[in-house]
Design a protein around this motif. Structure first.
Motif, PDB file in Angstrom:
ATOM      1  N   GLN A 190       1.342   6.504 -19.051  1.00  0.00           N
ATOM      2  CA  GLN A 190       0.213   7.429 -19.072  1.00  0.00           C
ATOM      3  C   GLN A 190       0.212   8.388 -17.882  1.00  0.00           C
ATOM      4  N   PHE A 191       0.544   7.861 -16.673  1.00  0.00           N
ATOM      5  CA  PHE A 191       0.399   8.667 -15.452  1.00  0.00           C
ATOM      6  C   PHE A 191       1.727   8.952 -14.731  1.00  0.00           C
ATOM      7  N   GLY A 192       2.828   8.420 -15.246  1.00  0.00           N
ATOM      8  CA  GLY A 192       4.108   8.586 -14.564  1.00  0.00           C
ATOM      9  C   GLY A 192       4.416   7.378 -13.688  1.00  0.00           C
ATOM     10  N   THR A 193       5.681   7.286 -13.279  1.00  0.00           N
ATOM     11  CA  THR A 193       6.134   6.154 -12.472  1.00  0.00           C
ATOM     12  C   THR A 193       5.948   6.463 -10.989  1.00  0.00           C
ATOM     13  N   PRO A 194       5.198   5.650 -10.271  1.00  0.00           N
ATOM     14  CA  PRO A 194       5.016   5.911  -8.827  1.00  0.00           C
ATOM     15  C   PRO A 194       6.354   5.797  -8.096  1.00  0.00           C
ATOM     16  N   THR A 195       6.645   6.783  -7.256  1.00  0.00           N
ATOM     17  CA  THR A 195       7.948   6.864  -6.593  1.00  0.00           C
ATOM     18  C   THR A 195       7.750   7.115  -5.109  1.00  0.00           C
ATOM     19  N   GLY A 196       8.546   6.461  -4.277  1.00  0.00           N
ATOM     20  CA  GLY A 196       8.405   6.597  -2.831  1.00  0.00           C
ATOM     21  C   GLY A 196       8.983   7.902  -2.319  1.00  0.00           C
ATOM     22  N   HIS A 197       8.267   8.564  -1.411  1.00  0.00           N
ATOM     23  CA  HIS A 197       8.760   9.804  -0.800  1.00  0.00           C
ATOM     24  C   HIS A 197      10.059   9.549  -0.033  1.00  0.00           C
ATOM     25  N   ARG A 198      10.066   8.494   0.733  1.00  0.00           N
ATOM     26  CA  ARG A 198      11.202   8.235   1.628  1.00  0.00           C
ATOM     27  C   ARG A 198      12.396   7.670   0.871  1.00  0.00           C
ATOM     28  N   SER A 199      12.152   6.645   0.057  1.00  0.00           N
ATOM     29  CA  SER A 199      13.257   5.955  -0.609  1.00  0.00           C
ATOM     30  C   SER A 199      13.670   6.596  -1.920  1.00  0.00           C
ATOM     31  N   GLY A 200      12.742   7.318  -2.566  1.00  0.00           N
ATOM     32  CA  GLY A 200      13.040   7.851  -3.883  1.00  0.00           C
ATOM     33  C   GLY A 200      13.080   6.783  -4.957  1.00  0.00           C
ATOM     34  N   GLU A 201      12.631   5.562  -4.629  1.00  0.00           N
ATOM     35  CA  GLU A 201      12.682   4.441  -5.562  1.00  0.00           C
ATOM     36  C   GLU A 201      11.323   4.239  -6.224  1.00  0.00           C
ATOM     37  N   PRO A 202      11.346   3.737  -7.493  1.00  0.00           N
ATOM     38  CA  PRO A 202      10.071   3.382  -8.143  1.00  0.00           C
ATOM     39  C   PRO A 202       9.325   2.343  -7.315  1.00  0.00           C
ATOM     40  N   ASP A 219      -9.282 -14.598  -3.845  1.00  0.00           N
ATOM     41  CA  ASP A 219      -9.346 -13.511  -2.874  1.00  0.00           C
ATOM     42  C   ASP A 219      -8.005 -12.790  -2.887  1.00  0.00           C
ATOM     43  N   LEU A 220      -8.041 -11.475  -3.174  1.00  0.00           N
ATOM     44  CA  LEU A 220      -6.807 -10.712  -3.313  1.00  0.00           C
ATOM     45  C   LEU A 220      -6.807  -9.504  -2.387  1.00  0.00           C
ATOM     46  N   ILE A 221      -5.613  -9.070  -2.023  1.00  0.00           N
ATOM     47  CA  ILE A 221      -5.393  -7.794  -1.338  1.00  0.00           C
ATOM     48  C   ILE A 221      -4.267  -7.084  -2.078  1.00  0.00           C
ATOM     49  N   PHE A 222      -4.484  -5.807  -2.401  1.00  0.00           N
ATOM     50  CA  PHE A 222      -3.481  -5.011  -3.103  1.00  0.00           C
ATOM     51  C   PHE A 222      -2.782  -4.079  -2.116  1.00  0.00           C
ATOM     52  N   ALA A 223      -1.475  -3.936  -2.276  1.00  0.00           N
ATOM     53  CA  ALA A 223      -0.717  -3.029  -1.410  1.00  0.00           C
ATOM     54  C   ALA A 223       0.465  -2.458  -2.183  1.00  0.00           C
ATOM     55  N   TYR A 224       1.034  -1.378  -1.663  1.00  0.00           N
ATOM     56  CA  TYR A 224       2.255  -0.800  -2.240  1.00  0.00           C
ATOM     57  C   TYR A 224       3.142  -0.333  -1.079  1.00  0.00           C
ATOM     58  N   PRO A 225       4.464  -0.306  -1.293  1.00  0.00           N
ATOM     59  CA  PRO A 225       5.369  -0.108  -0.152  1.00  0.00           C
ATOM     60  C   PRO A 225       5.237   1.227   0.563  1.00  0.00           C
ATOM     61  N   GLU A 226       5.235   2.368  -0.177  1.00  0.00           N
ATOM     62  CA  GLU A 226       5.232   3.647   0.544  1.00  0.00           C
ATOM     63  C   GLU A 226       4.542   4.732  -0.258  1.00  0.00           C
ATOM     64  N   GLY A 227       4.115   5.753   0.447  1.00  0.00           N
ATOM     65  CA  GLY A 227       3.450   6.876  -0.191  1.00  0.00           C
ATOM     66  C   GLY A 227       4.404   7.690  -1.035  1.00  0.00           C
ATOM     67  N   GLY A 228       3.841   8.515  -1.870  1.00  0.00           N
ATOM     68  CA  GLY A 228       4.629   9.354  -2.768  1.00  0.00           C
ATOM     69  C   GLY A 228       3.754   9.755  -3.931  1.00  0.00           C
ATOM     70  N   GLU A 229       4.392  10.097  -5.055  1.00  0.00           N
ATOM     71  CA  GLU A 229       3.628  10.462  -6.237  1.00  0.00           C
ATOM     72  C   GLU A 229       4.379  10.042  -7.481  1.00  0.00           C
ATOM     73  N   THR A 230       3.681  10.075  -8.611  1.00  0.00           N
ATOM     74  CA  THR A 230       4.302   9.623  -9.857  1.00  0.00           C
ATOM     75  C   THR A 230       5.269  10.677 -10.384  1.00  0.00           C
TER      76      THR A 230
END
Length: 978
Positions: free
Chosen positions: A158-170, A193-204
């Motif tokens: 629906q929104f595209g695959t999130p991709t890292g600016h630095r690594s270029g990886e999904p 109790d949960l915490i959500f995180a993702y490796p690096e910034g970027g865009e889909t």
């Protein structure tokens, strides 16, 4: 804990049995194609007990009898799940969903099915506490992960695959489970109790309108919560609590790794460290999750001892107690006094304080942490047993409370029916007997909690709270004039009050204190009055203050050490005692404040371990460190040496370790360290070049030994002794190693030797391991660093001086290849056991001794040979002057060289005491002389040890040992030495 078997149903629950059976039969009859006619008496008995105790199981069974009968038919009520079986069932339920609504419905129905199974097995005691908690945690893990796997590709579509600016990886999300979920300790009605995180910034990528990665993962997180949390007609999967994330409910739902690291580094609070101890990657990208946990580990576990953790835990406990009192929750078995939380606080206090250095404490499950606290000696076995049994009792009680109606509560019920249920589930005949046992365990837990967490300023008397050392606070804060301050110091026992006051003023004005932050200054202000209060209890408070204030100044910027001493009056008392007794110890602790850890456990401090335990402890420490982390391995080796050296010195001062044992322990310590240093150097060298070969083509493994000479060879190490070492191998010098970068064996072993010396002598934050002297190798400083065994023998036969053979008397294999070690012993025996010209030997030994006296002895007494050598007030060098230690050593070495040809037993040992015993046994020395030399030798070495602990040279008044020295010189002359 061993719970009693379920007792017969109490009278209060008996009426439920028939009613529940009738209800189930009716529900089955109303359904199609279901039958319970085949149920055995045992199955009905189990149903009667479980349904009478748990309204939840009864309700779900009546609502969906096919579910219950399916569990029975599959045998799942009667056996534990195989590894991955529960996850497979949850995965199948998620996979069958075509819409988010179906996903939510399927997960809820699966949760109900598993919950019935888990409660049934818990209440029939077919599953123990650990297994029940694991099943519940596995259910949560699988539910979160399978929901994530279902949702992620659909959001990408629906929104595209999130991709890292630095690594270029999904990019994938990482879901951290906190608290009981992280520790695999979920209870029957836990939220998660949960915490959500993702490796690096970027865009889909892959769509016309891309989203920022954070926006994508925020939407994904919202949908994940929606799949699990809301209560529908099918119930819920797990209540989701996101308040442990940075900034709590006001913070972003999902953050990048960098944002998380920055938050915890800059703003992380003590309670967040406490929470992060149990954090575990429960869903999403496991590989990235492991990287995130490595990034956050320094926030949780500090490399130094962190007693500030106790302050934080104490504050948290006070807030909880206020909430308990405010809400009338004294009957809360989790939060109330002596509850589950207090056991957790005890364990996590030790984890936060020591976990940065003791990696064995970096684990999540509480029962495993308790086992480690016992195994590592942090708490006595009896204390751990009580805490473990009490904790298990409370957790079983918690499950019993929650099993009734699947409600998230830890409050004891007030109504008679549910009290009867609790007592029955816990195996007691009535509520009164259960409650009595419960209060026993809560009382024991609360008592242990107070021992660990209680404020040292709390006085248990009726006078309320008093501040330890409070009478010294005005003096430290300069709230009284100088005359009054001096009078207070003098009255308390200080001989030079003005000097003491000046020292305290110097500390206040030091740059380290001026640079302290507010919290550090508050800790110092709390500590100094305690220091003064304990200092005046000593015979010489002036000396105590003089030796301890440099330590205070050294650690002022790392005020956690001040908290350690403030929180542990016993540790402060031991510090002052040891510093008063030995400036060497005071200097060691000042240089390496991490040694303060050793003062916490009095029993361990004054009971150093034997050789096998030493070696095993060091091996265990190093196995917890990644093989490629050389820096941490070197620090671990150095801390191990510092800690055990302090324990030996403390034991010697306390009188619990006599001289000979002191040397034994220090020598064992060196051997344990050399063994691990050789293993490290060998691994690194082989990884680079491969293994060297022997002349027969076999691989060396390691084909190398470290030989100790001098004090380490003679098992006579003292405090601060260096190591006289020789390296020997049996490789073929011409053959190459078998690795990708081959070199000849001679070069390999030379590099191995260099690596060993590097590991031993490199200065790190914790100093160096040992000074190493290699000058006793063949040809001395100009010779090869490592010799082959053949070359060593040829040198000793053809080129070695007599003094080198004297040194060989004290040589022994410390660590390395047993085969090469045995061959070295044969070479040593052949060299030392050859017949000698006694007059020539006497002349050469005498000549060498004369040179040493000339160069190293006391000039004022001609090295103890002049007429004034015994006059009181004249200096006597214990080691070098005539009649001293070296004279006795030379006599022993002369005797071994002179007579081992006919008495090879003289070569069995390398220490002077046992060689002297051997001379007595074979009749080469009168018993009276042999006994005298042994006793004098021990007396001299004891005096030298005392001097070393006082940081003084080995020189004493010549009036001491005058008769003993005359006897030594007499025996010297009688052996024909001059």
């Amino acid at each position: 804990m061993s719970l009693p078997l379920l007792a017969d149903l109490p009278d209060t629950l008996q009426p439920l049995v028939g009613r529940n059976e009738q209800s189930l039969r009716a529900a089955v009859a109303a359904a199609e194609n279901l039958s319970i006619d085949h149920w055995t008496t045992e199955r009905w008995s189990h149903f009667a007990r479980v349904a009478a105790a748990s309204e939840f199981v009864l309700e779900q069974s009546l609502r969906d009898p096919a579910m219950l009968l399916g569990l029975v038919a599959a045998g799942e009520l009667d056996r534990p799940f195989a590894r991955g079986e529960l996850c497979g069932q949850v995965a199948a339920a998620a996979l069958a969903a075509n819409t988010e609504d179906e996903l939510a419905r399927n997960l809820r129905r699966q949760r109900t099915r598993q919950q019935v199974r888990i409660i049934w097995r818990d209440l029939t005691r077919q599953a123990d506490l650990v297994q029940t908690c694991r099943d519940l945690s596995d259910l949560a893990d699988a539910s979160i992960d399978e929901a994530y796997k279902w949702l992620y590709p659909r959001l990408c579509e629906q929104f595209g695959t999130p991709t890292g600016h630095r690594s270029g990886e999904p990019q994938h999300m990482v879901v951290l489970g906190m608290g009981k979920l992280g520790a695999v300790e979920l209870n029957l009605s836990s939220d998660i109790d949960l915490i959500f995180a993702y490796p690096e910034g970027g865009e889909t990528q892959g769509v016309k309108r891309s989203l920022d990665n954070q926006e994508f993962f925020t939407r994904l997180g919202q949908r994940l919560i929606k799949a699990l949390d809301p209560i529908t007609v099918d119930g819920f999967v797990f209540r989701v609590d996101m308040r442990l994330r940075p900034y709590g409910s006001a913070g972003a739902l999902v953050l990048s790794f960098n944002a998380l690291e920055q938050y915890y580094q800059d703003q992380g609070r003590d309670w967040e460290r406490y929470a992060m101890i149990k954090a575990r990657v429960v869903a999403g990208d496991q590989v990235a999750g492991a990287q995130l946990q490595d990034m956050l580990r320094p926030f949780v576990y500090r490399r130094y001892l962190d007693f500030s953790a106790i302050e934080a835990l104490r504050t948290m406990k006070q807030l909880i107690q206020q909430e308990v009192r405010r809400k009338g929750m004294a009957d809360n078995i989790k939060l109330g006094a002596g509850g589950i939380r207090e056991v957790e606080f005890i364990a996590q206090a030790f984890q936060l304080i020591h976990g940065g250095r003791d990696l064995s404490l970096q684990q999540r499950p509480l029962l495993k942490v308790l086992a480690t606290l016992e195994g590592q000696g942090y708490l006595p076995p009896a204390v751990i047993t009580e805490m473990r049994e009490g904790y298990e009792f409370l957790r079983y009680t918690e499950h019993a409370i929650q099993a009734i109606a699947d409600r998230q509560t830890q409050m004891l019920p007030e109504d008679e029916l549910n009290r009867a249920r609790i007592a029955f589930m816990m195996g007691f005949k009535d509520w009164g007997s259960f409650h009595e046992q419960l209060m026993h365990w809560r009382g024991r837990i609360d008592w242990h909690f107070r021992q660990v967490i209680a404020d040292p300023d709390e006085d248990e008397g009726e006078d309320g709270e008093v501040v330890v050392g409070g009478e010294w606070l005005p003096l430290w804060e300069e709230a009284q004039d100088e005359e009054a301050a001096c009078r207070q110091l003098s009255d308390a026992g200080f001989a030079d009050a003005a000097k003491a006051l000046k020292q305290l003023a110097g500390l206040r004005a030091s740059p380290q204190l001026r640079a302290m932050q507010r919290l550090g200054r508050e800790r110092l202000d709390a500590f100094i009055p305690r220091l003064l209060a304990q200092a005046v209890e000593h015979d010489d408070p002036d000396l105590v203050l003089e030796r301890v204030l440099p330590l205070v100044e050294a650690v002022a910027r790392r005020s956690a050490y001040l908290v350690l001493l403030t929180e542990n009056p016993g540790a402060l008392r031991r510090l002052l005692t040891l510093c008063a007794a030995s400036p060497w110890i005071a200097e060691q602790i000042t240089r390496f404040p991490l040694l303060l850890d050793e003062l916490l456990n009095e029993g361990r401090l004054f009971s150093p371990p034997l050789a096998p335990e030493l070696a095993a402890e060091l091996r265990e420490r190093l196995t917890r460190i990644p093989e490629d982390d050389l820096e941490q391995q070197m620090e671990a080796l150095r801390h191990f040496k510092l800690a055990h050296s302090l324990r030996v010195a403390a034991s010697e001062i306390a009188g619990s370790l006599p001289l000979m044992k002191v040397s034994d322990y220090l020598t064992w310590l060196a051997e344990a360290i050399l063994d691990q240093v050789l293993a490290l150097a060998w691994r690194q060298s082989v990884a680079r070049h491969g293994q060297p070969k022997r002349s027969d083509g076999s691989l060396c493994d390691p084909g190398f030994i470290i030989v100790g000479y001098g004090k380490v060879g003679g098992i006579e190490l003292g405090h601060g002794s260096d190591l006289d070492l020789v390296f020997i191998h049996d490789g073929d010098p011409q053959a190459e190693t078998d690795g990708a970068k081959p070199i000849d064996s001679a070069q390999f072993f030379t590099r191995l030797g260099q690596r060993i010396i590097h590991l031993l002598t490199t200065q790190t934050n914790s100093g160096q391991l040992y000074d190493v002297d290699m000058r006793l190798r063949p040809s001395g400083a100009s010779g090869l660093l490592v010799s082959s065994l053949g070359a060593f023998e040829r040198y000793q036969q053809n080129e070695a001086w007599t003094w080198e053979h004297q040194a060989l008397v004290r040589a022994r294999v410390l660590v390395g290849c047993k085969q090469v070690g045995a061959a070295f012993e044969d070479v040593r025996a052949r060299i030392l056991g050859q017949p000698r010209d006694l007059p020539k030997l006497q002349a050469e030994v005498s000549e060498m001794r004369a040179k040493m006296r000339d160069n190293l002895g006391t000039k004022a007494t001609a090295a103890g040979t002049a007429a004034n050598a015994f006059d009181p007030g004249v200096p006597f060098d214990i080691k070098q002057d005539a009649g001293g230690i070296v004279d006795i050593e030379f006599m022993v070495q002369y005797a071994a060289l002179a007579w081992s040809h006919t008495h090879p037993a003289l070569l069995r040992y390398t220490d002077n005491i046992r060689i002297l015993e051997g001379l007595e046994e074979v009749g080469l020395m009168p018993a009276s002389d042999a006994v005298l030399l042994r006793e004098v030798y021990k007396a001299f070495r004891s005096a030298a040890h005392r001097q070393a602990l006082q940081k003084q040279a080995g020189v004493i008044d010549a009036g001491q040992f005058a008769n003993e020295r005359r006897d030594v010189r007499r025996i010297w002359a009688e052996l024909g030495l001059s």
